[in-house]
Design a protein around this motif. Structure first.
Motif, mmCIF file in Angstrom:
data_model
loop_
_atom_site.group_PDB
_atom_site.id
_atom_site.type_symbol
_atom_site.label_atom_id
_atom_site.label_comp_id
_atom_site.label_asym_id
_atom_site.label_seq_id
_atom_site.Cartn_x
_atom_site.Cartn_y
_atom_site.Cartn_z
ATOM 1 N N SER A 26 -4.995 1.349 3.023
ATOM 2 C CA SER A 26 -4.803 0.059 3.693
ATOM 3 C C SER A 26 -5.903 -0.872 3.223
ATOM 4 O O SER A 26 -7.086 -0.582 3.405
ATOM 5 C CB SER A 26 -4.873 0.237 5.217
ATOM 6 O OG SER A 26 -4.796 -1.022 5.852
ATOM 7 N N LYS A 27 -5.508 -1.987 2.613
ATOM 8 C CA LYS A 27 -6.527 -2.902 2.096
ATOM 9 C C LYS A 27 -7.301 -3.530 3.254
ATOM 10 O O LYS A 27 -8.527 -3.551 3.260
ATOM 11 C CB LYS A 27 -5.887 -3.979 1.221
ATOM 12 C CG LYS A 27 -6.923 -4.853 0.584
ATOM 13 C CD LYS A 27 -6.370 -5.776 -0.450
ATOM 14 C CE LYS A 27 -7.550 -6.522 -1.076
ATOM 15 N NZ LYS A 27 -7.174 -7.737 -1.745
ATOM 16 N N SER A 28 -6.579 -4.032 4.229
ATOM 17 C CA SER A 28 -7.253 -4.666 5.371
ATOM 18 C C SER A 28 -7.926 -3.609 6.239
ATOM 19 O O SER A 28 -8.923 -3.877 6.902
ATOM 20 C CB SER A 28 -6.233 -5.432 6.214
ATOM 21 O OG SER A 28 -5.266 -4.522 6.731
ATOM 22 N N GLY A 29 -7.360 -2.427 6.223
ATOM 23 C CA GLY A 29 -7.905 -1.344 7.050
ATOM 24 C C GLY A 29 -7.480 -1.462 8.495
ATOM 25 O O GLY A 29 -7.877 -0.630 9.320
ATOM 26 N N GLU A 36 7.819 -11.535 -0.682
ATOM 27 C CA GLU A 36 6.545 -11.963 -0.097
ATOM 28 C C GLU A 36 5.852 -13.021 -0.958
ATOM 29 O O GLU A 36 5.047 -13.796 -0.462
ATOM 30 C CB GLU A 36 5.605 -10.766 0.100
ATOM 31 C CG GLU A 36 5.995 -9.907 1.287
ATOM 32 C CD GLU A 36 4.884 -8.974 1.763
ATOM 33 O OE1 GLU A 36 3.853 -8.839 1.077
ATOM 34 O OE2 GLU A 36 5.069 -8.362 2.828
ATOM 35 N N GLY A 50 -2.104 -6.991 -2.016
ATOM 36 C CA GLY A 50 -1.410 -5.728 -1.727
ATOM 37 C C GLY A 50 -0.250 -5.434 -2.668
ATOM 38 O O GLY A 50 -0.199 -4.386 -3.316
ATOM 39 N N SER A 77 0.823 -1.209 0.000
ATOM 40 C CA SER A 77 0.000 0.000 0.000
ATOM 41 C C SER A 77 0.858 1.262 0.000
ATOM 42 O O SER A 77 0.351 2.363 0.247
ATOM 43 C CB SER A 77 -0.922 -0.002 1.222
ATOM 44 O OG SER A 77 -1.904 -1.011 1.064
ATOM 45 N N GLN A 130 10.138 -6.387 -2.364
ATOM 46 C CA GLN A 130 8.973 -6.816 -1.587
ATOM 47 C C GLN A 130 8.149 -7.841 -2.364
ATOM 48 O O GLN A 130 7.724 -8.865 -1.828
ATOM 49 C CB GLN A 130 8.089 -5.603 -1.250
ATOM 50 C CG GLN A 130 6.964 -5.952 -0.293
ATOM 51 C CD GLN A 130 5.596 -5.425 -0.701
ATOM 52 O OE1 GLN A 130 5.435 -4.799 -1.747
ATOM 53 N NE2 GLN A 130 4.614 -5.658 0.128
ATOM 54 N N THR A 150 -3.996 -2.390 9.499
ATOM 55 C CA THR A 150 -2.542 -2.463 9.725
ATOM 56 C C THR A 150 -2.136 -1.368 10.704
ATOM 57 O O THR A 150 -2.390 -0.178 10.481
ATOM 58 C CB THR A 150 -1.793 -2.320 8.374
ATOM 59 O OG1 THR A 150 -2.276 -3.361 7.514
ATOM 60 C CG2 THR A 150 -0.306 -2.454 8.551
#
Ligand code: PA5
Length: 468
Positions: A175-178, A322, A237, A105, A318, A180
């Motif tokens: 933030s994708k998960s919202g 990952e 992400g 992100s 990254q 972090t």
């Protein structure tokens, strides 16, 4: 296809592989490509995804084409149209823009900013910046000194220019998960600054980019944010640079996001249709794979020639780490900037362990007119012999000299050459490296999507803080 494609070539390294080795991978590579593309159909069909393929985040592959089609159809009401108009709104409202996010992100926008904007962007006047804001990044760490410095800079600017756009700050929080923690905590501090300084206008200066549900989504609804952009399901992400995650801040930074998407769409098209022998994605993966399997070269050095591409390299570090750093396998990526790092890591690359494949990332011609070496009456440094020589020629001598030195010692190098540092070229490069990472995962039987290992530290960190 509107502009020329980047190229991939195996320099003297070709001789270090046994004859026909790359050709011997043709069937396996074509199968990995088919699987990568079939995954898109599987994901689109909504059919159950087999357990060994979960998670399946193949949505990034056709996404650039989908957005361009949507733009063609719906123009200003398309996602691209809405992103561009939100970007214009932010440009008119604030002279400083803080982009909050971490990992996937954050790193893509950082890469674009460093590659496509001058290194002294934030020091230039608003007029020279063509009324495009200064850009800052935060939320990618928990660093008191770093964040305090930025908060006081923005606070002082608000105090110095109370009634003008020059004192205003906007925030894009991603933030994708919202959930972090690093980004969420940073958002609190920056939101607090905006509310204290700009009162009821603060809500208009904040644009969240997040998943369809989660804490940031709820917060955005509760606070009445006028614009909220979604990160689509099915795009992970680190594969999300060409979604609103990268496109909104890129548009706010005055970049041509249509050209970015076009570059990526052109690369996808090339990946789908070009035969193995001329397919840059398949050739890149085949070479990396062959050197890893045949010669134990588990370190992938991305050697960027010029500091503008360093953050692209960090984005790729990254992506590869990952995606493929799983099951006690996966090559180790490392970005270097030359010629700077020839004076640090260069020694190890030349004479250290033979575990490194070096891929040069060449930026093409500089955007500014080439500097030349000036002549001087005082010639004790003996540089008058180079007087008038353009800098790109000196750099090319370093590139060729370095490749030659490695080749003389049987150390492999390859080149990714960009036509120029443009949005279109960067879109191609992002898509090429994302596709390559997925293809390699399919080739070696590692699911490139998901990052279960990253969750462990997050859980412990939350537990250490007593968070629920
Ligand atoms: O690739 C990934 O999914 C990660 O690197 C995430 O981008 C990173 O952890 C940030 O997550 P989020 O966007 O949910 O805050």
């Amino acid at each position: 296809m509107s502009e020329s494609l980047l190229t991939y070539s195996l320099c003297a390294a070709a001789k270090l592989l046994s004859p026909g080795r790359i050709d011997s991978l043709r069937d396996a590579m074509n199968a990995a490509r088919d699987e990568t593309l079939n995954d898109v159909e599987l994901w689109q069909s909504g059919a159950p995804v087999p357990a060994e393929k979960q998670p399946l985040d193949a949505g990034f592959i056709q996404w650039p084409e989908e957005l361009l089609d949507d733009l063609q159809r719906a123009q200003s009401t398309s996602l691209v149209g809405r992103l561009e108009s939100c970007a214009k709104r932010l440009q008119a409202a604030a002279d400083s823009l803080v982009v909050l996010g971490i990992g996937g992100s954050y790193m893509g926008m950082r890469a674009m900013f460093e590659a496509l904007r001058t290194p002294f962007w934030n020091e230039q006047s608003r007029a020279v910046r063509r009324e495009i804001p200064r850009i800052y990044f935060d939320g990618w760490n928990v660093d008191t000194d770093q964040q305090s410095a930025l908060l006081s800079l923005l606070n002082d600017r608000a105090a110095a220019f109370p009634d003008s756009v020059e004192g205003k700050t906007a925030v894009i929080v991603i933030s994708k998960s919202g959930g972090t923690l690093e980004t969420a905590v940073a958002f609190r501090t920056f939101r607090e600054l905006l509310e204290r300084r700009f009162g009821s206008d603060a809500v208009n200066l904040i644009v969240p980019v997040t998943g369809e549900s989660g804490r940031l989504r709820s917060l955005s609804s509760a606070s009445g944010s006028p614009d909220v952009f979604s990160i689509p399901d099915g795009i992970g992400g680190r594969f999300s640079v060409l979604t609103s995650v990268g496109l909104l801040p890129a548009a706010a930074a005055g970049m041509n996001i249509r050209a970015l998407l076009q570059g990526a769409a052109d690369m996808t098209q090339h990946f789908r249709t070009a035969p193995f022998e001329s397919n840059v994605v398949l050739q890149y993966v085949a070479v990396c794979h062959a050197f890893e399997i045949d010669h134990g070269m588990t370190c992938r050095i991305l050697s960027t020639w010029g500091s503008k591409l360093e953050a692209v390299g960090l984005w790729y570090d990254q992506l590869l780490s990952e995606s493929l750093g799983k099951h006690e396998r996966g090559a180790m990526p490392l970005t270097v900037v030359n010629t700077r790092d020839l004076h640090s890591r260069g020694q190890q690359h030349q004479e250290g362990r033979r575990d490194k494949l070096i891929t040069n990332l060449l930026p093409g011609q500089p955007l500014s007119p080439p500097l030349t070496v000036p002549e001087h009456a005082l010639d004790d440094d003996r540089l008058n012999q180079l007087a008038g020589t353009p800098f790109p020629r000196i750099l090319q001598a370093a590139v060729d000299g370095t490749n030659q030195a490695y080749a003389d010692d049987k150390r492999p190098t390859a080149d990714i050459a960009l036509p120029a540092l443009t949005e279109h070229a960067l879109g191609q490069l992002f898509q090429m490296l994302m596709l390559a990472t997925v293809v390699e995962g399919r080739l070696v039987g590692t699911n490139p999507y998901g990052q279960p290992g990253v969750e462990a530290y997050k859980k412990n960190m939350q537990a250490n803080l007593g968070l629920k």
